[in-house]
Structure formats: C-alpha cells, structure tokens
Write a protein that holds these residues in place. Structure first.
Motif: not given
Length: 370
Positions: A13, A18, A40, A104-105, A108-109, A113, A116
């Motif tokens: 991840a 991602l 993560i 990364h954020d 990830r957004e 969830d 992951l």
C-alpha cells in the motif's frame, strides 16, 4: 487469464500500490490491497513530481497542485562554499515538490476502507494468482506486486535481490516556518550531494547523499552525523539540518535491482520498485510507479496485459540504467572528474541541459475508459 472476472489483489500500500488500486477501480475491477503494516500510511520525506507523473495523475482525475510547490529540479547548482555554478533558466522543466505523505493521502482518499487490509503479510505468491497472506490462501485473476525493492513476489517468482550501490542518503523535512524562505538548489561536493526543495506550509525537504562502504550502517545520532559532514557548507544547509527533529532524520541505503526479463508472469505483474527499483538520482522513482499503474489499467481495459510488459520495460529499464550511470558520476571523488562535472553544469547550453536532465518527462499517458 480470466480478465473478464475483474478481481485483483494488490500487494503493498505504498504510492505504487495505491495508484494501481485507484487505476484498476477506475476501469471497473474489484480490488483488495494487502499491507503488512498495522496502519496504511507513508513514511519518508519529499519527492518531485515531474510533468510525466502529473499527466499520469491527471489520467486518474487527480490534481495535487494544492499540496505542492512549483519549483525546478536541478536548476540551481552550487558548490559547497555557496558559489553559483548554474541558475534556473526559462527553458528548465518545472516540477512539483510534494511531501510523500501528502501524495499518499491523495491516493488513499480515492479508495474505500473496505478495500484496504492491514496486518496482511504476504508470504508466498504463485503465478496462478494464489497468495498466502497471514496464513490464509487467497486467489485472484490478477496479483499486482507493488511490495517494493525487496519484493517477496519478485524474489519468489523471478529472481533479483536488491543491489547495494555503495551510496546512502539522509532525508529530512523541517517544521513549518523554521527556516524560510528558501530556494530550490542542488549543491555538488566531491562524492556528496545536498538537495533543497521547498514544500507547502513553509516546510523544506532536504537530502544529503554520500558514499558508503557497506550497507546497513548505524549511527547513534543521524542528525549529528549529517552536520559533521555538511555543517560547514553554505547557508541554509546547516540551518535546515539543525532545525529538523533528530528522530525525523531518515537514513537509507541506496539500492536498486538488476533488470528482470519480464514484468508479467501469468496472473502476476510487477509494479513500481518491485519491477524496476532505481537510484533516486533522476527523481523518477515514484513518478514511474504512477505511470505503471495507468499503463497497467489501460492494458487490462484492452485485454492486452502483455502490452504492459512491453511498454513499461521499454521505457523504464533504460531509465534505470541511466540512474545507475548517474550514481557512478556523482559518487566519483576524483578531483578531475568532479571538475568536469561542474564545468558541464556551468557551460552546457540551456536546451542541452534540459534534454539531459528532463528527457524522461516527455511522456503522454494512455487514456482510461470511465
């Protein structure tokens, strides 16, 4: 392979993993991301997004400009005593400086969830798409190995242990407003490089790259060790290092891998550092992982997975070879060789400098179906 079933497992991840999950979800695949860490999150400092990576993110409908600072990589070149060798020129290619955690954020957004899974350590991968994860057997139509330079997938199904390049790097990010303003710069010493890049919120990313006789060296105080080496270099280098909390100064060996003959083996593909880890000298590591994700999704959308292998090896392997050559030049402590490097930085015409430093930025991503 059963492309139509559209079920993928992404191992890792990080930024590449991602990005792959975002891209595969974009073309309608069901995706699960397996991360061995308990949370993560991304560790690290700053990085540069070259225009090719910005275009790749655009292919995923992602815009990171509000989390970046526009700057120029390798534009301002100095000597350790602060003498200018080269200054930014209008022909230089601009880049976006971003904190790795912010990029990364953004990725990830884009993912729910439910996709992951943490504490999910992959211990074995088979070419038929079978994965052993935390004692459980999982299967998928595609396994995307984005598990880094020490990829268990690559070492199991291919070969290729990490190769120590006899270089190491310290990295750090200053607290907001501690040393500001600063200008992007690259300072070249004999066998030592110091890079400075401004980040949003008046932070500064810095790195110090040095020669290293052996891997896995340990220092009692990394910040003190950095200051011992560059504490008498020009401003603001000593102040940037001193302003960084000691526990946030990161030390890593510079390692890469030898080229592998293919990035695809039946139902398993290699992506990012697992496929083509390279030294950081070109600033393209994360950029190429994002490119990988977009090209993989485009190939799958066209039911042509072998195209991913052909296209990516043709682009990335020559780049990785050039990064290794750059390590050899930058690690050379010979006075004559260093003088030649500085003369080249001073006298190469702007157009030739652009071609030499930014030739990998000229890349257009494939379009993805919605």
């Amino acid at each position: 392979m059963g492309i139509g079933e559209r079920n993928a497992l992404v191992v890792g991840a990080g930024i590449g993993g991602l990005a792959a999950a975002v891209a595969l979800r974009r073309i309608g695949w069901s995706v699960s991301v397996l991360e061995r860490a308990p949370i993560i999150a991304e560790v690290g400092a700053g990085l540069t997004l070259w225009p090719n990576a910005v275009r790749a993110l655009g292919a995923l409908d992602l815009d990171v400009t509000d989390r970046t600072v526009k700057t120029v990589s390798r534009g301002n070149i100095l000597t350790p005593n602060g003498r200018w060798v080269r200054r930014n020129h209008p022909e230089d290619v601009g880049v976006l400086a971003i904190h790795r955690a912010d990029l990364h954020d953004v990725l990830r957004e884009q993912l729910p969830d439910s996709m992951l899974h943490t504490d999910a350590e992959v211990t074995a991968v088979s070419s038929d798409g079978t994965v052993m994860c935390s004692g459980e057997e999982l299967t998928a139509d595609l396994v995307v190995a984005a598990d880094g330079v020490n990829s268990i997938t690559r070492r199991t199904l291919w070969s290729g242990d990490a190769v120590f390049q006899r270089r190491a790097v310290w990295r750090g990010v200053t607290p907001p407003e501690s040393v500001w303003p600063v200008q992007e710069s690259l300072t070249l010493g004999r066998g030592v490089q110091v890079g400075v890049l401004p980040l949003p919120r008046e932070r500064v990313y810095w790195f110090v790259t040095v020669n290293a006789d052996q891997p896995n060296q340990m220092y009692a105080d990394d910040r003190r060790e950095v200051l011992n080496r560059v504490g008498d270099w020009h401003d603001p280098i000593p102040a940037l290092v001193a302003a960084t909390p000691p526990d946030q100064v990161l030390y890593n060996d510079i390692i890469d891998i030898d080229p592998v003959p293919t990035y695809v083996k039946d139902r398993v593909v290699l992506l990012g550092d697992a496929a083509h880890a390279m030294p950081p000298d070109l600033g393209q590591g994360a950029c190429q992982a994002i490119e990988d994700a977009v090209v993989l999704a485009a190939a799958l959308a066209d039911d042509d997975l072998p195209r991913y292998d052909r296209d990516r090896r043709a682009r990335v392997q020559p780049m990785a070879a050039e990064a290794r050559d750059s390590v050899k030049r930058n690690s050379n402590t010979n006075a004559l060789a260093h003088s030649g490097l500085m003369l080249a930085a001073r006298f190469i015409p702007p157009k030739a400098w652009r071609e030499a430093t930014a030739k990998w930025a000229d890349w257009t991503p494939p379009k993805l179906p919605r």
